[in-house]
Design a protein around this motif. Structure first.
Motif, PDB file in Angstrom:
ATOM      1  N   GLU A 178      -5.436 -28.479  -5.630  1.00 57.49           N
ATOM      2  CA  GLU A 178      -6.316 -27.424  -6.138  1.00 57.49           C
ATOM      3  C   GLU A 178      -5.773 -26.768  -7.414  1.00 57.49           C
ATOM      4  OE1 GLU A 178      -8.998 -25.181  -3.680  1.00 57.49           O
ATOM      5  OE2 GLU A 178      -9.643 -27.193  -4.235  1.00 57.49           O
ATOM      6  N   ARG A 179      -4.495 -27.004  -7.724  1.00 57.55           N
ATOM      7  CA  ARG A 179      -3.909 -26.438  -8.939  1.00 57.55           C
ATOM      8  C   ARG A 179      -3.634 -27.509  -9.999  1.00 57.55           C
ATOM      9  NH1 ARG A 179       0.403 -21.819  -6.828  1.00 57.55           N
ATOM     10  NH2 ARG A 179      -1.101 -20.603  -5.603  1.00 57.55           N
ATOM     11  N   ASP A 180      -4.187 -28.672  -9.806  1.00 59.30           N
ATOM     12  CA  ASP A 180      -3.920 -29.796 -10.708  1.00 59.30           C
ATOM     13  C   ASP A 180      -4.965 -29.822 -11.825  1.00 59.30           C
ATOM     14  OD1 ASP A 180      -3.180 -32.141 -11.913  1.00 59.30           O
ATOM     15  OD2 ASP A 180      -3.055 -33.296 -10.057  1.00 59.30           O
ATOM     16  N   VAL A 181      -4.527 -29.579 -13.052  1.00 53.70           N
ATOM     17  CA  VAL A 181      -5.466 -29.557 -14.189  1.00 53.70           C
ATOM     18  C   VAL A 181      -5.491 -30.878 -14.950  1.00 53.70           C
ATOM     19  CG1 VAL A 181      -5.214 -27.074 -14.459  1.00 53.70           C
ATOM     20  CG2 VAL A 181      -3.737 -28.598 -15.774  1.00 53.70           C
ATOM     21  N   TRP A 182      -4.509 -31.751 -14.738  1.00 54.94           N
ATOM     22  CA  TRP A 182      -4.415 -32.961 -15.546  1.00 54.94           C
ATOM     23  C   TRP A 182      -5.543 -33.958 -15.303  1.00 54.94           C
ATOM     24  CZ3 TRP A 182      -2.017 -32.926 -19.873  1.00 54.94           C
ATOM     25  CH2 TRP A 182      -0.926 -32.069 -20.041  1.00 54.94           C
ATOM     26  N   PRO A 183      -6.037 -34.140 -14.083  1.00 50.49           N
ATOM     27  CA  PRO A 183      -7.212 -35.008 -13.937  1.00 50.49           C
ATOM     28  C   PRO A 183      -8.424 -34.494 -14.717  1.00 50.49           C
ATOM     29  CG  PRO A 183      -6.128 -34.724 -11.824  1.00 50.49           C
ATOM     30  CD  PRO A 183      -5.476 -33.753 -12.769  1.00 50.49           C
ATOM     31  N   ILE A 184      -8.586 -33.174 -14.806  1.00 52.13           N
ATOM     32  CA  ILE A 184      -9.676 -32.607 -15.600  1.00 52.13           C
ATOM     33  C   ILE A 184      -9.461 -32.909 -17.080  1.00 52.13           C
ATOM     34  CG2 ILE A 184     -10.852 -30.477 -16.268  1.00 52.13           C
ATOM     35  CD1 ILE A 184     -10.098 -29.321 -13.553  1.00 52.13           C
ATOM     36  N   ALA A 185      -8.201 -32.752 -17.539  1.00 48.80           N
ATOM     37  CA  ALA A 185      -7.885 -33.024 -18.947  1.00 48.80           C
ATOM     38  C   ALA A 185      -8.183 -34.479 -19.294  1.00 48.80           C
ATOM     39  CB  ALA A 185      -6.426 -32.690 -19.227  1.00 48.80           C
ATOM     40  N   PHE A 200     -11.006 -32.785  -7.708  1.00 47.76           N
ATOM     41  CA  PHE A 200     -12.224 -32.466  -6.971  1.00 47.76           C
ATOM     42  C   PHE A 200     -12.557 -33.478  -5.873  1.00 47.76           C
ATOM     43  CE2 PHE A 200     -12.972 -30.511 -11.214  1.00 47.76           C
ATOM     44  CZ  PHE A 200     -12.987 -29.180 -10.799  1.00 47.76           C
ATOM     45  N   GLY A 201     -11.886 -34.634  -5.863  1.00 51.33           N
ATOM     46  CA  GLY A 201     -12.138 -35.619  -4.823  1.00 51.33           C
ATOM     47  C   GLY A 201     -13.161 -36.677  -5.222  1.00 51.33           C
ATOM     48  N   PHE A 202     -13.196 -37.768  -4.465  1.00 50.36           N
ATOM     49  CA  PHE A 202     -14.172 -38.839  -4.681  1.00 50.36           C
ATOM     50  C   PHE A 202     -15.533 -38.468  -4.096  1.00 50.36           C
ATOM     51  CE2 PHE A 202     -10.502 -41.466  -5.554  1.00 50.36           C
ATOM     52  CZ  PHE A 202     -10.960 -42.534  -6.288  1.00 50.36           C
ATOM     53  N   HIS A 203     -15.507 -37.989  -2.844  1.00 54.09           N
ATOM     54  CA  HIS A 203     -16.738 -37.701  -2.112  1.00 54.09           C
ATOM     55  C   HIS A 203     -17.636 -38.937  -2.073  1.00 54.09           C
ATOM     56  CE1 HIS A 203     -15.638 -33.495  -1.854  1.00 54.09           C
ATOM     57  NE2 HIS A 203     -15.430 -33.486  -3.161  1.00 54.09           N
ATOM     58  N   ARG A 204     -17.020 -40.063  -1.759  1.00 57.22           N
ATOM     59  CA  ARG A 204     -17.746 -41.329  -1.642  1.00 57.22           C
ATOM     60  C   ARG A 204     -17.239 -42.088  -0.427  1.00 57.22           C
ATOM     61  NH1 ARG A 204     -20.556 -43.079  -6.316  1.00 57.22           N
ATOM     62  NH2 ARG A 204     -20.192 -45.267  -5.843  1.00 57.22           N
ATOM     63  N   THR A 205     -17.992 -43.129  -0.045  1.00 60.58           N
ATOM     64  CA  THR A 205     -17.649 -43.893   1.149  1.00 60.58           C
ATOM     65  C   THR A 205     -16.292 -44.569   1.010  1.00 60.58           C
ATOM     66  OG1 THR A 205     -18.788 -45.835   0.281  1.00 60.58           O
ATOM     67  CG2 THR A 205     -20.062 -44.363   1.681  1.00 60.58           C
ATOM     68  N   MET A 206     -15.668 -44.792   2.162  1.00 63.48           N
ATOM     69  CA  MET A 206     -14.398 -45.514   2.293  1.00 63.48           C
ATOM     70  C   MET A 206     -13.216 -44.762   1.686  1.00 63.48           C
ATOM     71  SD  MET A 206     -15.659 -49.472   1.775  1.00 63.48           S
ATOM     72  CE  MET A 206     -16.624 -49.177   0.292  1.00 63.48           C
ATOM     73  N   ARG A 210      -8.232 -35.454   0.925  1.00 62.22           N
ATOM     74  CA  ARG A 210      -7.489 -34.381   1.595  1.00 62.22           C
ATOM     75  C   ARG A 210      -7.194 -33.288   0.560  1.00 62.22           C
ATOM     76  NH1 ARG A 210      -2.690 -37.318   4.940  1.00 62.22           N
ATOM     77  NH2 ARG A 210      -1.945 -37.729   2.826  1.00 62.22           N
ATOM     78  N   ILE A 211      -7.520 -32.039   0.871  1.00 64.38           N
ATOM     79  CA  ILE A 211      -7.418 -30.935  -0.076  1.00 64.38           C
ATOM     80  C   ILE A 211      -6.144 -30.133   0.203  1.00 64.38           C
ATOM     81  CG2 ILE A 211      -8.633 -29.008  -1.135  1.00 64.38           C
ATOM     82  CD1 ILE A 211     -10.183 -31.674  -1.155  1.00 64.38           C
ATOM     83  N   PHE A 212      -5.334 -29.940  -0.853  1.00 61.72           N
ATOM     84  CA  PHE A 212      -4.097 -29.165  -0.746  1.00 61.72           C
ATOM     85  C   PHE A 212      -4.150 -28.012  -1.752  1.00 61.72           C
ATOM     86  CE2 PHE A 212      -3.230 -33.405   0.769  1.00 61.72           C
ATOM     87  CZ  PHE A 212      -2.485 -33.196   1.913  1.00 61.72           C
ATOM     88  N   PRO A 213      -4.314 -26.783  -1.260  1.00 60.81           N
ATOM     89  CA  PRO A 213      -4.538 -25.655  -2.174  1.00 60.81           C
ATOM     90  C   PRO A 213      -3.355 -25.329  -3.071  1.00 60.81           C
ATOM     91  CG  PRO A 213      -4.260 -24.889   0.088  1.00 60.81           C
ATOM     92  CD  PRO A 213      -4.376 -26.377   0.148  1.00 60.81           C
ATOM     93  N   PHE A 244      -7.084 -26.804   6.200  1.00 60.84           N
ATOM     94  CA  PHE A 244      -7.599 -26.042   5.068  1.00 60.84           C
ATOM     95  C   PHE A 244      -9.066 -26.351   4.887  1.00 60.84           C
ATOM     96  CE2 PHE A 244      -8.670 -26.102   0.471  1.00 60.84           C
ATOM     97  CZ  PHE A 244      -8.540 -24.745   0.210  1.00 60.84           C
ATOM     98  N   LYS A 245      -9.858 -25.318   4.788  1.00 66.80           N
ATOM     99  CA  LYS A 245     -11.292 -25.484   4.549  1.00 66.80           C
ATOM    100  C   LYS A 245     -11.610 -24.961   3.151  1.00 66.80           C
ATOM    101  CE  LYS A 245     -12.236 -27.014   8.685  1.00 66.80           C
ATOM    102  NZ  LYS A 245     -10.843 -27.134   9.148  1.00 66.80           N
ATOM    103  N   ARG A 246     -12.050 -25.831   2.275  1.00 67.15           N
ATOM    104  CA  ARG A 246     -12.356 -25.419   0.903  1.00 67.15           C
ATOM    105  C   ARG A 246     -13.590 -24.526   0.880  1.00 67.15           C
ATOM    106  NH1 ARG A 246     -13.244 -29.985  -3.604  1.00 67.15           N
ATOM    107  NH2 ARG A 246     -11.136 -29.506  -4.293  1.00 67.15           N
ATOM    108  N   GLY A 247     -13.490 -23.456   0.104  1.00 57.33           N
ATOM    109  CA  GLY A 247     -14.641 -22.575  -0.081  1.00 57.33           C
ATOM    110  C   GLY A 247     -15.442 -23.028  -1.285  1.00 57.33           C
ATOM    111  N   SER A 248     -15.750 -22.114  -2.171  1.00 60.21           N
ATOM    112  CA  SER A 248     -16.499 -22.473  -3.371  1.00 60.21           C
ATOM    113  C   SER A 248     -15.623 -23.278  -4.318  1.00 60.21           C
ATOM    114  CB  SER A 248     -17.008 -21.216  -4.076  1.00 60.21           C
ATOM    115  OG  SER A 248     -15.927 -20.390  -4.459  1.00 60.21           O
TER     116      SER A 248
END
Length: 278
Positions: A178-185, A200-206, A210-213, A244-248
């Protein structure tokens, strides 16, 4: 594949055997009792290769399954120029395929069967996604070698690669910081080749996201994260989910910034060309 809830980090983790039993002189041994797992580590840009020592240390444990760790790297170290311009990546891809297949050719001569796992950090995940079809072809011609899990850390891989990756292994595990900016860059620099799946994750099949804040681009390859979250996947195929449950999520806002950035780039580029030819 087993997905279980995480225990507190201070508690010891008792890895269970999750593979099917195989016939071994009627002794009831399982595949993981007799089959070593070869773990290929693919570092990213300026990614310290010292995290390989975590796997070497774990494999020396008297209760651990036999783990053979191999670090895969290119003809030279990756740098930011490779991320942006990608001129040298063909050489890296050929080198990665040669290293992985040569190592497996060697180990299959020593063992009747092999399990294989891959742990890819950052740019290493994008390069592996580019060569996965070559690895699938190798796997199809070597049925005694089973690719069971691939773990991405701080990944910049394109989301659509989930299909080929899913054909290769039992499960792709994508750890999101959740604090990783390099994939966005990376996504801003080249949206045709990269996606911010490490943020932000794949959110796709297979794929299991896993979210780590608390994770950023470095802490996802820390000793603590690798021992607690990655090694159970590599050794026994046990995928632990953090409590961990991601909010917004700021994803939609980042998408807007991304579209505005490239829209402005195209507008000013077209304006400069118009002035040049008028």
């Amino acid at each position: 594949m087993t997905i279980i809830e995480a225990k507190p980090l201070e508690e010891a983790f008792d890895a269970e055997i999750e593979f099917e039993e195989i016939d071994d002189d009627d002794r009831g041994l399982t595949r993981s009792d007799v089959t070593p797992v070869v773990v290929f580590l693919l570092p990213g840009i300026n990614s310290s290769k010292s995290w390989a020592s975590v796997f070497h240390g774990f494999s020396n444990s008297p209760t651990a399954r036999q783990i053979i760790t191999e670090t895969v790297s290119g003809p030279s170290d990756l740098d930011t120029v490779d991320l942006v311009f990608r001129f040298r990546l063909n050489a890296f891809r050929r080198d990665y395929v040669s290293q992985i297949t040569a190592a497996l050719d060697k180990y299959k001569m020593e063992h009747p069967s092999l399990d294989v796992a891959l742990v890819c950090h950052s740019m290493g995940s994008a390069i592996f996604a580019d060569i996965v079809q070559d690895i699938i072809e190798y796997s199809d011609s070597n049925p005694s070698i089973e690719f069971h899990h691939v773990v991405f850390l701080g990944s910049v891989c394109k989301r659509t690669h989930n299909l080929n990756l899913g054909k290769l292994c039992k499960r792709l595990v994508n750890d999101v910081g959740e604090r990783d900016v390099w994939p966005i860059a990376a996504w801003f620099v080249n949206p045709l080749k990269y996606d911010p799946v490490g943020r932000f994750g794949f959110h796709r099949t297979m794929v299991t996201d896993r979210i780590f804040p608390e994770n950023d681009h470095s802490s996802c390859v820390s000793d603590e994260h690798l021992r607690t979250w990655v090694l159970p996947v590599v050794e026994d195929g046990i995928i632990r989910n953090p409590d961990f449950k991601r909010g917004s999520s700021p994803y939609n806002f980042v998408r807007f910034l991304h579209a505005a950035f490239w829209g402005a780039l195209v507008f000013f580029g077209a304006q400069q060309l118009f002035q040049l030819f008028t």
